[in-house]
Design an enzyme around this catalytic site. Structure first.
Site, PDB file in Angstrom:
ATOM      1  CB  SER A 123     137.718  94.077  -2.013  1.00 44.27           C
ATOM      2  OG  SER A 123     138.831  94.333  -2.841  1.00 44.27           O
ATOM      3  CG  HIS A 165     149.688  99.819  -9.959  1.00 43.86           C
ATOM      4  ND1 HIS A 165     148.636  99.924 -10.839  1.00 43.86           N
ATOM      5  CD2 HIS A 165     150.712  99.266 -10.648  1.00 43.86           C
ATOM      6  CE1 HIS A 165     149.009  99.440 -12.012  1.00 43.86           C
ATOM      7  NE2 HIS A 165     150.263  99.039 -11.935  1.00 43.86           N
TER       8      HIS A 165
HETATM    9  C1  GRF Z   1     142.571  96.118  -7.424  1.00 41.27           C
HETATM   10  O1  GRF Z   1     143.473  95.278  -8.132  1.00 41.27           O
HETATM   11  C2  GRF Z   1     142.668  97.516  -7.903  1.00 41.27           C
HETATM   12  O2  GRF Z   1     143.997  97.900  -8.182  1.00 41.27           O
HETATM   13  C3  GRF Z   1     141.863  97.432  -9.155  1.00 41.27           C
HETATM   14  O3  GRF Z   1     140.740  96.632  -8.794  1.00 41.27           O
HETATM   15  C4  GRF Z   1     141.166  95.709  -7.782  1.00 41.27           C
HETATM   16  C5  GRF Z   1     140.318  95.695  -6.559  1.00 41.27           C
HETATM   17  O4  GRF Z   1     139.664  96.885  -6.409  1.00 41.27           O
HETATM   18  N1  GRF Z   1     141.493  98.702  -9.617  1.00 41.27           N
HETATM   19  P1  GRF Z   1     138.533  97.054  -5.271  1.00 41.27           P
HETATM   20  O5  GRF Z   1     139.211  97.670  -4.087  1.00 41.27           O
HETATM   21  O6  GRF Z   1     138.013  95.658  -4.911  1.00 41.27           O
HETATM   22  O7  GRF Z   1     137.480  97.913  -5.890  1.00 41.27           O
END
Ligand code: GRF
Length: 223
Positions: A12, A129
């Site tokens: 995302s 993070h």
């Molecule tokens: C975020 O909180 C990231 O820090 C953790 O997964 C969540 C979303 O990641 N690793 P993404 O960008 O949707 O893959």
């Protein structure tokens, strides 16, 4: 500018960067490469939908080659080190060479066998993070923040974009944003609010870092 984005899952945050490159949010910037450590990461679908070349670089073969005798399920330091050495080759052999590497939902620790060659190539790395500097570093930051809230220890958590150094989640913050916590809110609701903040911050953190890279180049600061 050319970005290489590292992902491990849903993507995302990658999507937020894809959309920002298409809009004026990140002018003259494009994502030229996505690297995922997981073959089933939905972020790979997002990359192909946006015609962005992607590569899967799995840790599994390294775990097999350098087993962790004590905990067979986990990777060994040798496996992680060899994995990251090859990850650096992947990132540096790309054409065009990236100006910036963005870890967006990237779940693996980057060892010096990755960090050193990338730094020597003059390429910065930033990471998203979902916690504030110095709080809840490492995995499950959101879950641990929620527990601390339920225990009455904190009233707010947050999200940061920081430069990647050897110490996990401890690099210089580029931008941070607080997230107020709410009584009776479920972990899912908190996560949804935090992801919203992430999507804005990953673009802002990338924008600020690229601005700084541009300025440094203008001042003749080399790479
Ligand atoms: C975020 O909180 C990231 O820090 C953790 O997964 C969540 C979303 O990641 N690793 P993404 O960008 O949707 O893959």
């Amino acid at each position: 500018f050319n970005l290489t984005v590292l992902i491990s899952g849903n993507g995302s945050n990658l999507q937020a960067l894809i959309d920002a490159c298409a809009s004026s949010a990140l002018p003259s910037t494009r994502i030229t490469r996505v690297i995922s450590n997981k073959a089933d990461a939905y972020g790979l679908t997002r990359a192909s939908n946006a015609s962005i070349p992607s590569t899967v670089h799995s840790l599994d073969p390294y775990k097999a080659r350098f087993p962790n005798a004590k905990k067979p399920k986990l990777s060994s330091p040798e496996a992680r080190s060899e994995y990251c050495k090859d990850l650096a080759k992947l990132a540096l052999e790309a054409t065009p060479k990236p100006d910036l590497i963005v870890c967006a939902g990237w779940m693996l620790i980057l060892t010096p066998t990755f960090l050193t060659p990338v730094a020597e190539a003059g390429i910065k790395i930033i990471n998203l993070h979902p916690a504030l500097p110095g709080e809840f570093d490492g995995i499950d930051a959101i879950g641990r923040a929620h527990k601390a809230f339920l225990a009455g220890e904190i009233k707010r958590t947050g999200v940061m974009i920081h430069e990647v150094i050897e110490d996990v989640d401890a690099g210089q913050p580029v931008v941070t944003q607080e997230v107020e916590m709410r009584e009776g809110e479920s972990i899912e609701e908190l996560e949804a609010r935090i992801h919203e903040v992430e999507h804005g911050l990953i673009v802002e953190g990338t924008r600020r870092t690229l601005l700084e890279i541009g300025e440094r180049r203008k001042a003749g600061g080399g790479a």
